[in-house]
Design an enzyme around this catalytic site. Structure first.
Site, mmCIF file in Angstrom:
data_model
loop_
_atom_site.group_PDB
_atom_site.id
_atom_site.type_symbol
_atom_site.label_atom_id
_atom_site.label_comp_id
_atom_site.label_asym_id
_atom_site.label_seq_id
_atom_site.Cartn_x
_atom_site.Cartn_y
_atom_site.Cartn_z
ATOM 1 N N GLU A 142 7.720 -58.322 -23.646
ATOM 2 C CA GLU A 142 7.283 -57.389 -24.688
ATOM 3 C C GLU A 142 8.323 -57.243 -25.790
ATOM 4 O O GLU A 142 7.992 -57.221 -26.967
ATOM 5 C CB GLU A 142 6.953 -56.021 -24.087
ATOM 6 C CG GLU A 142 5.693 -56.000 -23.228
ATOM 7 C CD GLU A 142 4.449 -56.356 -24.034
ATOM 8 O OE1 GLU A 142 4.435 -56.138 -25.255
ATOM 9 O OE2 GLU A 142 3.491 -56.869 -23.426
ATOM 10 N N TYR B 14 4.486 -48.021 -27.760
ATOM 11 C CA TYR B 14 3.789 -49.281 -27.557
ATOM 12 C C TYR B 14 4.293 -49.987 -26.298
ATOM 13 O O TYR B 14 3.525 -50.331 -25.392
ATOM 14 C CB TYR B 14 3.938 -50.207 -28.784
ATOM 15 C CG TYR B 14 3.481 -51.590 -28.432
ATOM 16 C CD1 TYR B 14 2.139 -51.892 -28.433
ATOM 17 C CD2 TYR B 14 4.382 -52.552 -27.987
ATOM 18 C CE1 TYR B 14 1.689 -53.133 -28.028
ATOM 19 C CE2 TYR B 14 3.954 -53.784 -27.574
ATOM 20 C CZ TYR B 14 2.601 -54.072 -27.605
ATOM 21 O OH TYR B 14 2.172 -55.284 -27.176
ATOM 22 N N ASP C 211 -1.572 -51.353 -31.064
ATOM 23 C CA ASP C 211 -0.731 -52.111 -31.984
ATOM 24 C C ASP C 211 -1.586 -52.479 -33.191
ATOM 25 O O ASP C 211 -2.709 -52.011 -33.331
ATOM 26 C CB ASP C 211 -0.144 -53.350 -31.292
ATOM 27 C CG ASP C 211 -1.217 -54.350 -30.904
ATOM 28 O OD1 ASP C 211 -2.406 -54.079 -31.175
ATOM 29 O OD2 ASP C 211 -0.889 -55.398 -30.344
#
Length: 307
Positions: free
Chosen positions: A47, A132, A150
């Site tokens: 990520e 996020y 996102d």
DNA sequence: GTCCCGGTTT
DNA sequence: AAACCGGGAC
């Protein structure tokens, strides 16, 4: 009925909308290494690497990174400079993210005994982890997240749901969470992000990719594929961050350099208005960010990546 | 030039 | 709220 349900399909359709997306995802999607693990450390690495970096370029770096630091304890024990040098070598961008990841590894070891927490709220306490990334890790590692929002998801929701266009500041988070089937964050977030990344791109590919929401999507029905504006980035060429990147790259190559040797490697026109004073300030900011260390020796300033 | 599975700092 | 942070691919 809650407010956000005004934006969503009627209950009778909601189940079909959810099933259609999940079935579309399961019928065929891109295979990424991080989609074949539930190891929180590996998910976090993927990520952080993926933030503002093309996924196609993340794959090789991801494999190399885990080969070098297979566990969160390995990463925590590494010198920060090694991690930063790796980041720069692999052109992953935004070297600060390497320091955040290294710092977060230290937090997991020191505060959680090396075992990642499984809630978004706890994950968000880790350095470099915002809403996020916290939801992404909670979802993909523990199937315990809220809806991920996102730019891809925003684009999907903006196009699909007509009412969003009438809202000044759309409540994307609430809408996304209301749409997500409760307790199925892993498959759902994977699926809706895949939809945004593959079918509902800036240039839509509804029919080519067999978008499962065509019969219901407002944009598909009206032909208006307007999408939310994404803030445009300042140009990179000649920017401060270009020179920061060159400093880090040079130090990854040479271990340590005095300002007089570093300067010409950073810009060919080193000197004058962009001479030693300019470089000192650049290095000072990098030091504040924990990327480099500066040391006075032999009447000169020597710079190296943080140990 | 634009885009890319954001976060931190001010 | 806005500035800042890298760099390759297109």
């Amino acid at each position: 009925m809650s407010d956000q349900s005004d934006h969503l399909p009627a209950d009778a359709d909601l189940g079909r909308v959810r099933e259609a997306l999940v079935e579309w995802y399961e019928a065929g999607h891109r295979e990424f290494p991080w989609r074949r693990t539930d190891d929180a450390y590996r998910i976090l690495v993927s990520e952080v690497m993926s933030q503002q970096t093309q996924l196609s370029r993340v794959e090789e770096a991801y494999a190399d990174f885990l080969d070098r630091w297979p566990t969160v304890a390995d990463l925590a024990a590494a010198d920060r400079g090694e991690v930063v040098a790796f980041w720069s070598d692999h052109s992953l961008g935004y070297n600060n993210r390497a320091t955040y990841l290294h710092e977060a590894a230290g937090q997991v070891v020191d505060e959680y005994g090396g075992e990642f927490p499984d809630s978004p709220a706890e994950l968000e306490e880790l350095m470099g982890v915002g809403p996020y990334t916290a939801n992404a890790v909670a979802s993909f590692a523990f199937d315990n997240g809220n809806a991920v929002v996102d730019t891809n998801v925003k684009r999907v929701l903006y196009r699909a749901i007509a009412e969003i266009r009438n809202t000044e500041d759309p409540p994307y988070e609430e809408i996304a969470n209301a749409l997500m089937p409760s307790g199925e964050s892993r498959i759902w977030n994977n699926a809706i992000m895949e939809l945004g990344g593959v079918a509902c791109q800036k240039t839509p590919r509804c029919d080519e990719e067999g978008c499962p929401w065509r019969e219901w999507c407002h944009a598909y029905q009206t032909g208006d594929f307007t999408a939310p504006d994404v803030p445009t980035q300042p140009s990179f060429e000649g920017s401060r961050r270009q020179f920061r990147g060159r400093v880090v790259r040079a130090l990854g190559e040479y271990d340590e350099l005095p300002l007089s040797k570093l300067g010409p490697r950073v810009r060919v026109d080193y000197g004058g208005d962009t001479g030693e004073a300019w470089l000192r300030e650049l290095v000072a900011d990098l030091a504040d960010d924990g990327l480099v260390d500066a040391e006075e020796r032999d009447g000169e300033t020597h710079v190296r990546l943080t140990r």
